[in-house]
Write a protein that holds these residues in place. Sequence first.
Motif, mmCIF file in Angstrom:
data_model
loop_
_atom_site.group_PDB
_atom_site.id
_atom_site.type_symbol
_atom_site.label_atom_id
_atom_site.label_comp_id
_atom_site.label_asym_id
_atom_site.label_seq_id
_atom_site.Cartn_x
_atom_site.Cartn_y
_atom_site.Cartn_z
ATOM 1 N N SER A 66 -2.005 -14.486 19.187
ATOM 2 C CA SER A 66 -2.853 -14.047 18.076
ATOM 3 C C SER A 66 -3.871 -15.098 17.648
ATOM 4 C CB SER A 66 -1.989 -13.640 16.880
ATOM 5 O OG SER A 66 -1.289 -14.760 16.371
ATOM 6 N N ASN A 78 -3.712 -4.282 8.899
ATOM 7 C CA ASN A 78 -4.305 -5.619 8.787
ATOM 8 C C ASN A 78 -3.810 -6.562 9.875
ATOM 9 O OD1 ASN A 78 -5.907 -5.075 6.556
ATOM 10 N ND2 ASN A 78 -4.401 -5.791 5.061
ATOM 11 N N LYS A 79 -2.676 -6.243 10.452
ATOM 12 C CA LYS A 79 -2.104 -7.108 11.496
ATOM 13 C C LYS A 79 -2.071 -6.442 12.867
ATOM 14 C CE LYS A 79 -0.002 -10.839 11.106
ATOM 15 N NZ LYS A 79 -0.624 -12.064 11.661
ATOM 16 N N LEU A 88 3.303 -11.670 21.750
ATOM 17 C CA LEU A 88 3.206 -11.380 20.311
ATOM 18 C C LEU A 88 1.738 -11.396 19.945
ATOM 19 C CD1 LEU A 88 4.304 -11.130 17.399
ATOM 20 C CD2 LEU A 88 4.475 -13.628 17.359
ATOM 21 N N ALA A 89 1.224 -10.244 19.526
ATOM 22 C CA ALA A 89 -0.166 -10.170 19.068
ATOM 23 C C ALA A 89 -0.119 -9.872 17.563
ATOM 24 C CB ALA A 89 -0.941 -9.118 19.837
ATOM 25 N N GLY A 90 -0.153 -8.603 17.190
ATOM 26 C CA GLY A 90 -0.041 -8.241 15.777
ATOM 27 C C GLY A 90 1.403 -8.259 15.314
ATOM 28 N N GLY A 91 2.308 -7.923 16.235
ATOM 29 C CA GLY A 91 3.730 -7.964 15.913
ATOM 30 C C GLY A 91 4.251 -6.753 15.167
ATOM 31 N N GLN A 92 3.414 -5.775 14.889
ATOM 32 C CA GLN A 92 3.846 -4.673 14.029
ATOM 33 C C GLN A 92 4.780 -3.701 14.749
ATOM 34 O OE1 GLN A 92 2.527 -4.997 10.474
ATOM 35 N NE2 GLN A 92 2.668 -6.835 11.748
#
Lengths: 158, 798, 280
Positions: free
Chosen positions: C54, C107-108, C30-34
């Motif tokens: 993150s 932004n994410k 899981l980094a940005g999760g987008q």
Amino acid sequence: MAANNSVNISFTVNGERFNNVNVPSRQHLADYLRSQGFTGTHLGCEQGACGACTIEMDGKAVRSCLVLASQANGTNLKTVEGFDDEMMEKVKQNFLKHNAFQCGFCSPGMLMTTKEILLNKKKLTRDEIRSEISGNYCRCTGYQSIVDAIEECINEIN
Amino acid sequence: MDDIKVNQNPKLGSLDRPNSYIGRSLPRENAKKHLDGGGQFVDDLTLPRMVHVAFLRSPFAHAEIKSINTNDAKKSDGVVDVFTAKEIDEVCKPWIGTLGHLGEMRSPEQTPLAKKIARWQGEPVAVVIADSRAQAEDALELIEVDWAEKEAQVDMETALDSNAVVIHPELGNNLFWTRTVNQGDVEKAFKEADAVVEATLDFARHTGVTLESRGIVADWNKAENKMTIYHNGQAPHMMQHIIAKHLDLNEGLVRIVSRDVGGSFGIKVHVYPDEMAVTAISKKIGRPVKFIADRLESFTTDIHARCHKISGKLGVDKNGKILAMEIDDLSGIGPFSMYPRTSAIETNQVLNLSGAPYVIPNYKAVGTVVFQNKTPMCQYRAVGHPIAVAITEALIDKAAYKIDMDIDKIRKINFIPDNAYPNKCPSGVPLEDLSHEASMDKLLEIMDIKEIEVQKEEDLKKGVLTGHGVISMCEVTNPSPLFYGVGGAHISSQDGASIRLEGSGAIHLSSSITEQGQGTEAIMKQIAADQLGVKMESVRVTLGDTDATPYGGGTWASRGAGIGGEAVLKAARKLKDNILNIAAAIMQTDKDTLDIEDNNVIRKNGGEGISLQKLAETVYYRGHELPKGTNAELLATASFLIEGIPFVFTNSAMGCQVSIDQDTGIIKINKFWAVEDCGTQINPKLVEEQIRGGVIQGIGGALFEECVYDDQGNMQNATMADYLVPMAYEMPDIIVDHVTTNSGRSIIGAKGAGEAGTGGAPAVIMNAVNNALKQVNAEVVSQPITPEKILKALGKIQ
Amino acid sequence: MKAADFSYHEAVNLQDAIKIKAQDDEAVILAGGQSLLPALNMRLSSPTCLIDISKISGLNEIKIDGQTLFIGALATHSDVMNNKTVKDNMPCMIDILKMVAHPAIRNKGTHGGSIAYGDPAAELPALAVATNAEIIVSGQNGERSINAKEFYLGLFETAINQDEIVVGIKYPLLKQGQKIVFDEVCRRHGDYAMAGLIANVMGSKNDIKDLKLVFFATGDKPDVADKTARLYLDNGYDYDKLKNSLSSEIDFAGDLNSSSEMKLHLATVLIKKVLSKLEN
């Protein structure tokens, strides 16, 4: 079936401190906030596409349905219930003046997107405003009144 | 914004008195809560001991359910129980989605959960009741269903073929309903015509995509024998009747509460099997039950609409006068007709409304509605109008091109003249108080067509295709009992308003009309305050609660202002009359010398008056001070109903200008104009915003929206990323203007304005696109007009 | 649409993340999760464990590294768009990122996440291939660099091993006379494209010396069209010739919004649209 995993975190919402609370691992932030009574943040798709769940995390707009509650650890969150500073009150007055909302379901996300537009302090054309809000779905207004309201906000700031 | 329309309606009183609010674009102060996060939507509600549900839905369009094993699911964490049709049917009786006033309509019984056969992808088959939605979804994965997939009927064009899959064998075939309208002699008229044009258009199934999805909390209180339903529906009294009827409850002890609704557009005015299941579950387990449709299930279970293939023919003489029009319309619904309004209404409106603005002495219209194994279909904003207007206006443009006449001129010579009302539209439905000529003139004035035509020629030289179109239309609003009630539906056409002056001087108003964001509360306040003579801020309003409002129909078919508003007007006038009676007694003078202004009873000729507060205090606390027999009544109620005609129509004229990128097929709407005649506008800004929102929704259907199915009946694009709704960047600004022809049917003279935008936009866009494509001998006949369809029309791809 | 249960682990550093990922082949990063969270919410993905990287510090650097522009994997799209080093050295990256989704997503969403996920309709993988970027990954056996062209193998299939995590991408700095121009065709602003093209050009509008064409949203990964690029250099813009060449070079795969034939057509017209953005 996996056991009910949870994570212990701390964060603030609209200045209110949440200390060492347990959040389910799998729960997204929007659901967690709503379960705590911050029902102004709305769910429209849980896919990040409609923008209704957009809130502020450490000063930036984020889709709260695409953030795990556990990722809020150590962050400062602001939801629509906390958009009560002078700038946002003016924004709301402009939204009211231009009827930039009808059912109100998209409004919290729209207001968050508007806040970020205004904090970037650029003078945008109507087309550019439309581009900035192109990730916020509104089925009621057809967007024009929202563009009118944001345009007036931008003119007031610049 | 503070916009006083001076030519509105003399019956409403002078415009320059204080408290003159009707006709002013006042902001919706009551709605500001939405900007503070203070909305109260169904999902915001939590009740003690409340449980959540998730439905197991058929993954197949058509399948036999051989067995369902819920044992493992019942043991899953947090699960209270798992029900199938067996448990739900013990509590909830089935329904049939037919009415008696439209000829023969065949639809079988439908139960909340499918019993032995699932007939559409998404049909609920089992339901998990758990402490949380997440846990309910976990348990869904543990339900074992032994499915036997069946062949599905997914093509409406083959639904009546001899080798079609007959969805309900007991009906013999897949025909749900058919109707023929025949006025005059079209065959003879076509023979006499100097020019005959034809078109076959198709419109894709699409859906409402309300940002707030469908939701319900059902709360059965065993101790009081009372069912309270929190519902984001449009018609609380209708739901009250239906839930009482099918759950065998005392209707008077069923309470429906509709607070804030995140958009509806007709999607939430129907009776859904999953919502009925929720009410049955609450009755069975004696706990509050919440169901919120998530976005994925919304796409496959909210009603769909507008799947039509329509062929049309128009005959004109050499001067452009229309002699005859004929249409043949096919529409495909789901496997059941929706309850209680039926899935015939959309086609019925297509038959009724095609050609409506024009004098067409010979008119024939055939409508056929067939079952399919797809999501059920029913009324969605502008029901039927997009198709009726599109076919009519496409044929008229074709005739204009054929005889080399201007597109505006051919319309003008065929309009029912503005001074020729009452009249009838080609199908025979009565029309009155319309202004097609004046509206088209206004449209042409604000559009500057000459300038557009000059620009178009210059653009073509540069290889850019631009086009424009103009259309006229009628919108159905303010329906009478002849819409639903006559057919046996318990859907009220009569609405009421109740208004009182309280001991504090505050005014309380309740109305049977409901709010979904269009501004119902705001306009009711404006009407009440205006007619009573009080400041807006002294009026508070209660809507959407069958315990606390008068009985009525709710909001649909653009009836709120015209019907609900009239009831408010009448109630306010009654209360004013009562107050003046009391004041006359207190002030020892003639009633005719008094008036009410800014919350005070005043003497018209000057002198001391009395505040409403003091008057109320006297009435409530010191009634002994009043002359005997004063009969002080500070509560007034009134109702209103449309009588003598089936609907009150409005009319609009719309124009648009588009450009087409010949390389990518992408259409850009450069300009859009709408002229609306909806009679008296209570709040002009709110009317404009209804037009704008409606147009954008129509643009969705014209260019973007469709439910894509594979040949097994599976919806392919049932997510927010794949189903394309209009977002801000691609949408135009819309210039709105008005003509005002008040309805003679009421004092307030207001007609509806909620749906015209959606009804007319698809037609004018298609005409503008074809006006552009005509320059390169191309045309499109199918909506949504996607880039792919444009490229095919241009011959760039096959 | 509530995700199935999983255990959540906030990685304290890169080694920690690598270790867990190596041990559990059902663990996801899981980094940005987008991109991940929609899949979780829709239960398209049900991993047993999420490793949140993150919060690992030092993975979001943006700097010049020798002759390359280094973008740390955890730099968000917004970080990149607002970064002066990027603006000074590769402004095309900022323009490209304006096409990616919407501000709140940017932004994410992370640079590394987009590169690692490899959505065939995504812009960054195509940019990496078009610029001959090196993708730096770190695993149990240390760090290694994979050329972008070799990184994308098939539909959501990359050359990364189970124990490896993308830590950064090195984009060669543009040489004198080198430009990156691009365009895409999409139904709505921010949507995934129906077809897109990133062109790496050496030269000017009327005098192109070298040309690399990389298409996206056309197949299952960034599609390089070297033969077609050479054909363009030899003959200029000839729709029919270029279309024929593209159809032999790229395996176009249709989707909901555009058939394979339409993508072929769009790819052909994109050559004209993109190269017309060059200046003289």
